[in-house]
Design a protein around this motif. Structure first.
Motif, PDB file in Angstrom:
ATOM      1  N   VAL A 255      -0.439 -10.387   7.349  1.00 40.15           N
ATOM      2  CA  VAL A 255      -1.675 -10.997   7.853  1.00 40.15           C
ATOM      3  C   VAL A 255      -1.356 -12.211   8.714  1.00 40.15           C
ATOM      4  CG1 VAL A 255      -3.735 -12.287   7.166  1.00 40.15           C
ATOM      5  CG2 VAL A 255      -3.156 -10.154   5.994  1.00 40.15           C
ATOM      6  N   GLU A 256      -0.482 -13.068   8.195  1.00 42.01           N
ATOM      7  CA  GLU A 256      -0.135 -14.306   8.918  1.00 42.01           C
ATOM      8  C   GLU A 256       0.602 -14.020  10.215  1.00 42.01           C
ATOM      9  OE1 GLU A 256       2.085 -16.370   5.991  1.00 42.01           O
ATOM     10  OE2 GLU A 256       0.325 -16.857   4.745  1.00 42.01           O
ATOM     11  N   GLU A 257       1.335 -12.899  10.256  1.00 42.01           N
ATOM     12  CA  GLU A 257       2.085 -12.562  11.466  1.00 42.01           C
ATOM     13  C   GLU A 257       1.233 -11.833  12.502  1.00 42.01           C
ATOM     14  OE1 GLU A 257       5.590 -10.468  10.266  1.00 42.01           O
ATOM     15  OE2 GLU A 257       6.548 -12.259   9.416  1.00 42.01           O
ATOM     16  N   GLY A 258      -0.049 -11.629  12.193  1.00 47.74           N
ATOM     17  CA  GLY A 258      -0.969 -11.104  13.195  1.00 47.74           C
ATOM     18  C   GLY A 258      -1.161  -9.614  13.214  1.00 47.74           C
ATOM     19  N   ALA A 259      -0.918  -8.921  12.102  1.00 49.16           N
ATOM     20  CA  ALA A 259      -1.159  -7.472  12.057  1.00 49.16           C
ATOM     21  C   ALA A 259      -2.626  -7.188  12.354  1.00 49.16           C
ATOM     22  CB  ALA A 259      -0.798  -6.911  10.682  1.00 49.16           C
ATOM     23  N   VAL A 260      -2.871  -6.177  13.198  1.00 44.39           N
ATOM     24  CA  VAL A 260      -4.259  -5.801  13.485  1.00 44.39           C
ATOM     25  C   VAL A 260      -4.813  -4.892  12.396  1.00 44.39           C
ATOM     26  CG1 VAL A 260      -3.981  -6.070  15.979  1.00 44.39           C
ATOM     27  CG2 VAL A 260      -3.593  -3.819  14.924  1.00 44.39           C
ATOM     28  N   ALA A 261      -3.916  -4.250  11.635  1.00 45.26           N
ATOM     29  CA  ALA A 261      -4.321  -3.410  10.512  1.00 45.26           C
ATOM     30  C   ALA A 261      -3.138  -3.291   9.564  1.00 45.26           C
ATOM     31  CB  ALA A 261      -4.758  -2.021  10.980  1.00 45.26           C
ATOM     32  N   ILE A 262      -3.417  -2.996   8.308  1.00 43.29           N
ATOM     33  CA  ILE A 262      -2.365  -2.804   7.312  1.00 43.29           C
ATOM     34  C   ILE A 262      -2.526  -1.430   6.689  1.00 43.29           C
ATOM     35  CG2 ILE A 262      -1.484  -3.566   5.066  1.00 43.29           C
ATOM     36  CD1 ILE A 262      -2.127  -6.420   5.931  1.00 43.29           C
ATOM     37  N   VAL A 263      -1.427  -0.683   6.615  1.00 44.26           N
ATOM     38  CA  VAL A 263      -1.420   0.632   5.973  1.00 44.26           C
ATOM     39  C   VAL A 263      -0.538   0.535   4.732  1.00 44.26           C
ATOM     40  CG1 VAL A 263      -0.840   3.067   6.201  1.00 44.26           C
ATOM     41  CG2 VAL A 263      -1.733   1.815   8.178  1.00 44.26           C
ATOM     42  N   GLY A 264      -1.033   1.004   3.606  1.00 38.40           N
ATOM     43  CA  GLY A 264      -0.235   1.016   2.380  1.00 38.40           C
ATOM     44  C   GLY A 264      -1.027   0.445   1.213  1.00 38.40           C
ATOM     45  N   THR A 265      -0.431   0.472   0.059  1.00 40.62           N
ATOM     46  CA  THR A 265       0.884   0.993  -0.222  1.00 40.62           C
ATOM     47  C   THR A 265       0.780   2.296  -1.010  1.00 40.62           C
ATOM     48  OG1 THR A 265       3.061   0.409  -1.132  1.00 40.62           O
ATOM     49  CG2 THR A 265       1.119  -0.422  -2.304  1.00 40.62           C
ATOM     50  N   ALA A 266       1.899   2.780  -1.567  1.00 39.07           N
ATOM     51  CA  ALA A 266       1.927   4.101  -2.192  1.00 39.07           C
ATOM     52  C   ALA A 266       1.292   4.140  -3.571  1.00 39.07           C
ATOM     53  CB  ALA A 266       3.377   4.592  -2.291  1.00 39.07           C
ATOM     54  N   THR A 267       1.251   3.002  -4.275  1.00 37.89           N
ATOM     55  CA  THR A 267       0.774   3.001  -5.654  1.00 37.89           C
ATOM     56  C   THR A 267      -0.602   2.359  -5.773  1.00 37.89           C
ATOM     57  OG1 THR A 267       1.804   0.881  -6.203  1.00 37.89           O
ATOM     58  CG2 THR A 267       3.141   2.877  -6.512  1.00 37.89           C
ATOM     59  N   THR A 268      -1.360   2.836  -6.758  1.00 40.41           N
ATOM     60  CA  THR A 268      -2.713   2.317  -6.977  1.00 40.41           C
ATOM     61  C   THR A 268      -2.709   0.857  -7.417  1.00 40.41           C
ATOM     62  OG1 THR A 268      -3.656   4.495  -7.427  1.00 40.41           O
ATOM     63  CG2 THR A 268      -4.807   2.595  -8.368  1.00 40.41           C
ATOM     64  N   PRO A 269      -1.900   0.444  -8.420  1.00 36.84           N
ATOM     65  CA  PRO A 269      -1.953  -0.962  -8.829  1.00 36.84           C
ATOM     66  C   PRO A 269      -1.659  -1.932  -7.677  1.00 36.84           C
ATOM     67  CG  PRO A 269      -0.778   0.326 -10.475  1.00 36.84           C
ATOM     68  CD  PRO A 269      -0.994   1.237  -9.288  1.00 36.84           C
ATOM     69  N   ALA A 270      -0.642  -1.619  -6.879  1.00 32.85           N
ATOM     70  CA  ALA A 270      -0.288  -2.510  -5.778  1.00 32.85           C
ATOM     71  C   ALA A 270      -1.365  -2.520  -4.692  1.00 32.85           C
ATOM     72  CB  ALA A 270       1.058  -2.113  -5.192  1.00 32.85           C
ATOM     73  N   SER A 271      -1.945  -1.366  -4.403  1.00 28.03           N
ATOM     74  CA  SER A 271      -3.027  -1.310  -3.417  1.00 28.03           C
ATOM     75  C   SER A 271      -4.212  -2.150  -3.861  1.00 28.03           C
ATOM     76  CB  SER A 271      -3.461   0.142  -3.191  1.00 28.03           C
ATOM     77  OG  SER A 271      -2.483   0.870  -2.472  1.00 28.03           O
ATOM     78  N   LEU A 272      -4.532  -2.077  -5.148  1.00 31.41           N
ATOM     79  CA  LEU A 272      -5.626  -2.898  -5.675  1.00 31.41           C
ATOM     80  C   LEU A 272      -5.314  -4.384  -5.521  1.00 31.41           C
ATOM     81  CD1 LEU A 272      -6.462  -0.882  -8.921  1.00 31.41           C
ATOM     82  CD2 LEU A 272      -7.920  -1.104  -6.899  1.00 31.41           C
ATOM     83  N   GLY A 273      -4.054  -4.752  -5.728  1.00 33.26           N
ATOM     84  CA  GLY A 273      -3.666  -6.145  -5.568  1.00 33.26           C
ATOM     85  C   GLY A 273      -3.760  -6.641  -4.141  1.00 33.26           C
ATOM     86  N   MET A 274      -3.601  -5.732  -3.177  1.00 34.01           N
ATOM     87  CA  MET A 274      -3.648  -6.105  -1.763  1.00 34.01           C
ATOM     88  C   MET A 274      -5.075  -6.348  -1.261  1.00 34.01           C
ATOM     89  SD  MET A 274      -0.846  -3.258  -0.550  1.00 34.01           S
ATOM     90  CE  MET A 274      -1.149  -3.409   1.227  1.00 34.01           C
ATOM     91  N   ILE A 275      -6.056  -5.748  -1.929  1.00 29.93           N
ATOM     92  CA  ILE A 275      -7.427  -5.777  -1.424  1.00 29.93           C
ATOM     93  C   ILE A 275      -7.975  -7.193  -1.224  1.00 29.93           C
ATOM     94  CG2 ILE A 275      -9.827  -5.186  -1.968  1.00 29.93           C
ATOM     95  CD1 ILE A 275      -8.772  -2.569  -3.171  1.00 29.93           C
ATOM     96  N   PRO A 276      -7.867  -8.096  -2.215  1.00 33.62           N
ATOM     97  CA  PRO A 276      -8.412  -9.444  -1.981  1.00 33.62           C
ATOM     98  C   PRO A 276      -7.785 -10.157  -0.788  1.00 33.62           C
ATOM     99  CG  PRO A 276      -7.959  -9.104  -4.321  1.00 33.62           C
ATOM    100  CD  PRO A 276      -7.349  -7.951  -3.593  1.00 33.62           C
ATOM    101  N   VAL A 277      -6.513  -9.882  -0.527  1.00 33.64           N
ATOM    102  CA  VAL A 277      -5.825 -10.535   0.590  1.00 33.64           C
ATOM    103  C   VAL A 277      -6.403 -10.080   1.926  1.00 33.64           C
ATOM    104  CG1 VAL A 277      -3.598 -10.925   1.721  1.00 33.64           C
ATOM    105  CG2 VAL A 277      -3.722 -10.713  -0.780  1.00 33.64           C
ATOM    106  N   VAL A 278      -6.532  -8.767   2.104  1.00 29.50           N
ATOM    107  CA  VAL A 278      -7.039  -8.273   3.388  1.00 29.50           C
ATOM    108  C   VAL A 278      -8.524  -8.596   3.546  1.00 29.50           C
ATOM    109  CG1 VAL A 278      -5.301  -6.460   3.533  1.00 29.50           C
ATOM    110  CG2 VAL A 278      -7.526  -5.932   2.511  1.00 29.50           C
TER     111      VAL A 278
END
Length: 365
Positions: free
Chosen positions: A59-82
């Motif tokens: 996010v800080e490096e300027g990604a226009v979109a994020i794809v991933g990740t492979a596992t459900t727990p980690a994907s759930l953890g990413m949601i608040p950040v995006v």
């Protein structure tokens, strides 16, 4: 974001390989609408904390979109950040709760793999057709395993089947003997293993060693060559729901994803070898089939070099506007309420492991 190492590596490696394949293709084509496209690929090591940390970096490096990740727990953890950063995300994990309900945070989140709810429907339909009455379950002791337990039990109840025992284990466990003995003691006609990747082999091998002779089902989380390699003779006869790409050549010619799936297989195997493709890399390919036209449309609304926030918002809207995109796993049509957009009839088939290969058992069209 991929899980290229750790317990989920058999999922993340083909996803990483697919993004490298797409990158080569884009470099030859000159990008999208005259713009260079770069995939920055990070390995979360199958760890939720690492996935969250790396998401913040992207996010800080300027990604226009994020794809991933492979596992459900980690994907759930990413949601608040995006969600906080207002960056669109397309997950490569199965859990329905990644995209449902579409609340303020999940407004920014989409995904391409079939949910456990959709695939549980396929498994129970197959069980009913085979006359199964009593069922056992053993799954991961995390969000993936719990999601499968919840939707599987609901589908069993709806179809009049009885869940007689339910067990859990950790992805990194080296023994599940106690759980296997409790499962066998209840004498179920069939057992579902709610796991993914090569760690899904352990319960099946233990059940076989302890003399279980009933039907064994796995989830679509094992649909890759490593499961067959690690499982060997212990996974012969396994039944599982899968995305249609797993048995693309065996599909009827009228099945919508067949042509797209065969095209991906040809491209992937040309680079990585015959028999190397998996359904997980195909999930990554499907994200690009969705992202490319969305990027083209978003570039007509905003310039990421001038206003990154406006472009991210425009891209999110254009992803949600996806209609009738034929992928390797089905036909994607997103709505404001549905950020998966797959139909059961196009997105699920039943498969059996036979002589170390995938064999089409049943379609639902």
């Amino acid at each position: 974001m991929v899980s290229a190492t750790g317990p989920a590596a058999s999922l993340g490696i083909p996803e990483r390989n697919t993004f490298l394949l797409i990158q080569e293709m884009l470099d030859r084509q000159g990008g999208v609408a005259g713009r260079k496209v770069e995939f920055v690929i990070l390995d979360d090591a199958s760890d939720t904390t690492q996935a969250v940390r790396s998401t913040r970096r992207l996010v800080e490096e300027g990604a226009v979109a994020i794809v991933g990740t492979a596992t459900t727990p980690a994907s759930l953890g990413m949601i608040p950040v995006v969600a906080e950063a207002k960056v669109p995300m397309i997950s490569l994990a199965a859990g329905k709760e990644i995209i449902h309900p579409v609340d303020a945070q999940r407004f920014w989140v989409f995904k391409t793999p079939q949910t456990e709810e959709l695939m549980a429907r396929a498994i129970v339909a197959d069980m009913v057709a085979r006359g199964v009455k009593r069922v056992g379950y053993i799954g991961f002791n995390d969000a993936y395993g719990e999601g499968w337990a919840r939707y599987f039990e609901a589908e069993l109840k709806a179809k009049g089947l009885q869940l007689v025992v339910s067990e859990r284990y950790n992805r990194t466990d080296t023994s599940v003997t106690g759980q296997a003995l409790r499962l066998i003691a209840r004498r179920p006609d069939a057992i579902l293993i709610g796991a993914s990747g090569t760690p899904a082999v352990l319960p099946q091998r233990t059940l076989k060693e302890r003399g279980y002779r009933g039907l064994i089902y796995q989830t679509h989380g094992v649909a890759n060559p490593d499961f067959l390699r690690v499982g060997g003779k212990d996974v012969e006869g396994t039944l599982l729901p899968a995305g249609p790409i797993l048995v693309a050549e065996q599909l009827p010619s009228t099945f919508p994803p067949k042509r797209v799936a065969l095209d991906y297989i040809q491209r992937y195997e040309a680079k990585y070898g015959i028999g190397s493709y998996s359904t997980f890399g195909a999930h990554a390919w499907d994200t690009w089939l969705i992202l490319r036209p969305a990027l083209e449309r978003a570039l007509k609304k905003a310039d990421p070099d001038k206003d990154l926030a406006a472009f991210r918002a425009a891209l999110r809207d254009e992803i949600e506007a996806t209609k009738g995109v034929v992928g390797t796993h089905g036909v994607f049509t997103f709505t404001k309420e549905d950020h998966l957009g797959l139909r059961f009839e196009d997105a699920a088939v039943m498969v059996r492991v036979e002589n170390g290969r995938w064999k089409l058992e049943r379609v639902f069209r």
